[in-house]
Design a protein around this motif. Structure first.
Motif, PDB file in Angstrom:
ATOM      1  N   ASP A  22      -1.458  -4.067   4.640  1.00 24.57           N
ATOM      2  CA  ASP A  22      -2.277  -3.040   5.289  1.00 24.57           C
ATOM      3  C   ASP A  22      -2.956  -3.545   6.561  1.00 24.57           C
ATOM      4  OD1 ASP A  22      -4.039  -4.779   4.059  1.00 24.57           O
ATOM      5  OD2 ASP A  22      -5.378  -3.221   3.294  1.00 24.57           O
ATOM      6  N   PHE A  23      -2.563  -4.704   7.055  1.00 21.81           N
ATOM      7  CA  PHE A  23      -3.167  -5.245   8.277  1.00 21.81           C
ATOM      8  C   PHE A  23      -2.823  -4.351   9.463  1.00 21.81           C
ATOM      9  CE2 PHE A  23      -2.907  -8.102  12.009  1.00 21.81           C
ATOM     10  CZ  PHE A  23      -4.230  -8.516  12.049  1.00 21.81           C
ATOM     11  N   THR A  44       3.039  -8.928   3.833  1.00 19.09           N
ATOM     12  CA  THR A  44       3.367  -9.015   2.416  1.00 19.09           C
ATOM     13  C   THR A  44       3.859  -7.652   1.927  1.00 19.09           C
ATOM     14  OG1 THR A  44       1.098  -8.462   1.767  1.00 19.09           O
ATOM     15  CG2 THR A  44       1.619 -10.796   2.068  1.00 19.09           C
ATOM     16  N   PRO A  45       4.614  -7.595   0.843  1.00 21.45           N
ATOM     17  CA  PRO A  45       5.109  -6.306   0.334  1.00 21.45           C
ATOM     18  C   PRO A  45       3.963  -5.387  -0.088  1.00 21.45           C
ATOM     19  CG  PRO A  45       6.315  -8.139  -0.639  1.00 21.45           C
ATOM     20  CD  PRO A  45       5.153  -8.739   0.086  1.00 21.45           C
ATOM     21  N   PHE A  46       4.189  -4.102   0.073  1.00 22.27           N
ATOM     22  CA  PHE A  46       3.195  -3.096  -0.317  1.00 22.27           C
ATOM     23  C   PHE A  46       2.967  -3.115  -1.826  1.00 22.27           C
ATOM     24  CE2 PHE A  46       2.397   1.141  -2.079  1.00 22.27           C
ATOM     25  CZ  PHE A  46       1.184   1.438  -1.460  1.00 22.27           C
ATOM     26  N   VAL A  47       1.694  -3.009  -2.202  1.00 24.52           N
ATOM     27  CA  VAL A  47       1.341  -2.780  -3.606  1.00 24.52           C
ATOM     28  C   VAL A  47       0.305  -1.655  -3.630  1.00 24.52           C
ATOM     29  CG1 VAL A  47       1.851  -5.085  -4.495  1.00 24.52           C
ATOM     30  CG2 VAL A  47      -0.385  -4.633  -3.493  1.00 24.52           C
ATOM     31  N   LEU A  53     -10.650  -7.668  -5.583  1.00 24.72           N
ATOM     32  CA  LEU A  53     -10.229  -9.010  -5.985  1.00 24.72           C
ATOM     33  C   LEU A  53      -8.797  -8.996  -6.505  1.00 24.72           C
ATOM     34  CD1 LEU A  53     -13.469 -10.350  -7.727  1.00 24.72           C
ATOM     35  CD2 LEU A  53     -12.523 -11.060  -5.512  1.00 24.72           C
ATOM     36  N   ASP A  54      -8.410  -7.913  -7.175  1.00 23.78           N
ATOM     37  CA  ASP A  54      -7.030  -7.813  -7.665  1.00 23.78           C
ATOM     38  C   ASP A  54      -6.039  -7.830  -6.511  1.00 23.78           C
ATOM     39  OD1 ASP A  54      -7.804  -7.743 -10.304  1.00 23.78           O
ATOM     40  OD2 ASP A  54      -7.788  -5.550 -10.446  1.00 23.78           O
ATOM     41  N   LEU A  55      -6.346  -7.072  -5.449  1.00 29.97           N
ATOM     42  CA  LEU A  55      -5.454  -7.056  -4.291  1.00 29.97           C
ATOM     43  C   LEU A  55      -5.413  -8.436  -3.635  1.00 29.97           C
ATOM     44  CD1 LEU A  55      -3.628  -5.553  -2.325  1.00 29.97           C
ATOM     45  CD2 LEU A  55      -5.662  -4.957  -1.004  1.00 29.97           C
ATOM     46  N   GLU A  63       4.745 -16.888  -4.667  1.00 26.15           N
ATOM     47  CA  GLU A  63       6.093 -16.342  -4.479  1.00 26.15           C
ATOM     48  C   GLU A  63       6.135 -15.421  -3.262  1.00 26.15           C
ATOM     49  OE1 GLU A  63       4.319 -16.246  -7.211  1.00 26.15           O
ATOM     50  OE2 GLU A  63       5.427 -17.467  -8.680  1.00 26.15           O
ATOM     51  N   THR A  64       5.072 -14.645  -3.068  1.00 28.20           N
ATOM     52  CA  THR A  64       4.986 -13.761  -1.903  1.00 28.20           C
ATOM     53  C   THR A  64       4.915 -14.577  -0.622  1.00 28.20           C
ATOM     54  OG1 THR A  64       3.857 -12.056  -3.184  1.00 28.20           O
ATOM     55  CG2 THR A  64       3.588 -11.976  -0.792  1.00 28.20           C
TER      56      THR A  64
END
Length: 301
Positions: A22-23, A44-47, A53-55, A63-64
């Motif tokens: 989301d940058f 990084t891939p979208f989540v 804190l989870d994000l 791995e990312t």
């Protein structure tokens, strides 16, 4: 037409940047970069997780990072930087060091993170007591304070917005309000956290008003990455980057800032600056707005 007389293109040094999905401030990063350096950004891939804190943990998984670094290495950068503050402080000092080691192993290129660059920058300016401004929720801001404490840096005051998304839309005026709320007592410097929070133009104004160095996440990231390849970042009137600025108002640190009007208590923090309509406040709080702004004689930002 023969254009051989033009020569070039001139050789470019490369800085690889791994940013969260989301940058939104690519252009801000470029403002610190001289003409003979290119930035190579990947995300990084979208989540489907909001800022939390989870994000922070998800976008900093090794791995990312491995996949992102390997992609960047295709264009042969001289250094790779992980441009996310929360993602690099969420695991503490040991977690930040492990991230750097993982990136070096993945790409065989020197690597650094925003939070590691922050500690380096604080030491560069000789600060020990730092006020903190963040757009985060309380829990993420707490984690930043823990990280700084682990590195031997005392947080003297803080202000935060409680946002979980659309951080790049926060205006400079809100950053100034938070800075005034956070800087209390005996403080050596101010740190504005989050690489998705715009800061470039507001840094010199805050340094002049608060009479202390002002660091920001994107600033320290680019300063450290460029320094790693022997290049100076471009940042006029920013104490970290400009020796003239460091000898000017920003050198007058600590307990006697210019009067900027009434201050809010540090823990009244923040959770109250006006934000864009679509931005959400975390934890279900609907905090009161800041007091009417006093610009302290500075032009509006």
């Amino acid at each position: 037409m023969d254009v051989s007389f033009l020569g070039g293109p001139q050789p470019q040094l490369g800085v690889g940047v791994v940013a969260p999905f989301d940058f939104a401030l690519d252009r801000e990063l470029w403002r610190w970069v001289p003409d003979d350096v290119s930035l190579h950004l990947t995300r990084t891939p979208f989540v489907p997780v909001e800022v939390s804190l989870d994000l922070a943990r998800l976008v900093s998984e090794h791995e990312t990072l491995d996949a992102a670094v390997q992609a960047l290495c295709a264009v042969s950068p001289q250094v790779i930087s992980y441009a996310c503050t929360s993602g690099s402080f969420v695991g503490g000092v040991a977690g930040e060091r492990a991230m750097c080691a993982a990136m070096v192993q993945a790409g065989e290129v020197p690597a650094l993170t925003t939070s590691g660059a922050l500690i380096e920058a604080v030491r560069e300016i000789g600060a020990r007591r730092v006020a903190v401004v963040t757009p985060y929720t309380k829990s993420v801001t707490d984690s930043l304070e823990d990280y700084l404490g682990e590195a031997g840096i005392t947080v003297t005051g803080r202000a935060y917005l409680g946002l979980t998304r659309h951080i790049w839309k926060v205006p400079y005026r809100d950053v100034v309000d938070m800075a005034r709320a956070a800087v209390v007592g005996d403080t050596d410097a101010l740190f504005i956290s989050c690489t998705n929070l715009p800061t470039y133009d507001v840094i010199p104004q805050l340094e002049a008003e608060l009479r202390m160095p002002v660091l920001s996440a994107n600033q320290v990231t680019m300063w450290a990455a460029l320094r790693a390849i022997g290049v100076e970042a471009v940042g006029p009137y920013q104490a970290l980057l400009d020796p003239v600025a460091r000898r000017g108002p920003a050198a007058m640190t600590g307990s006697d800032p210019v009067d900027a009007g009434p201050r809010v208590t540090p823990e009244a923090a923040f959770a109250g600056s006006p934000v864009p309509p679509e931005a959400e406040v975390a934890d279900g709080l609907d905090p009161p707005p800041y007091p009417p702004e006093d610009t302290g004689g500075l032009p509006p930002v």
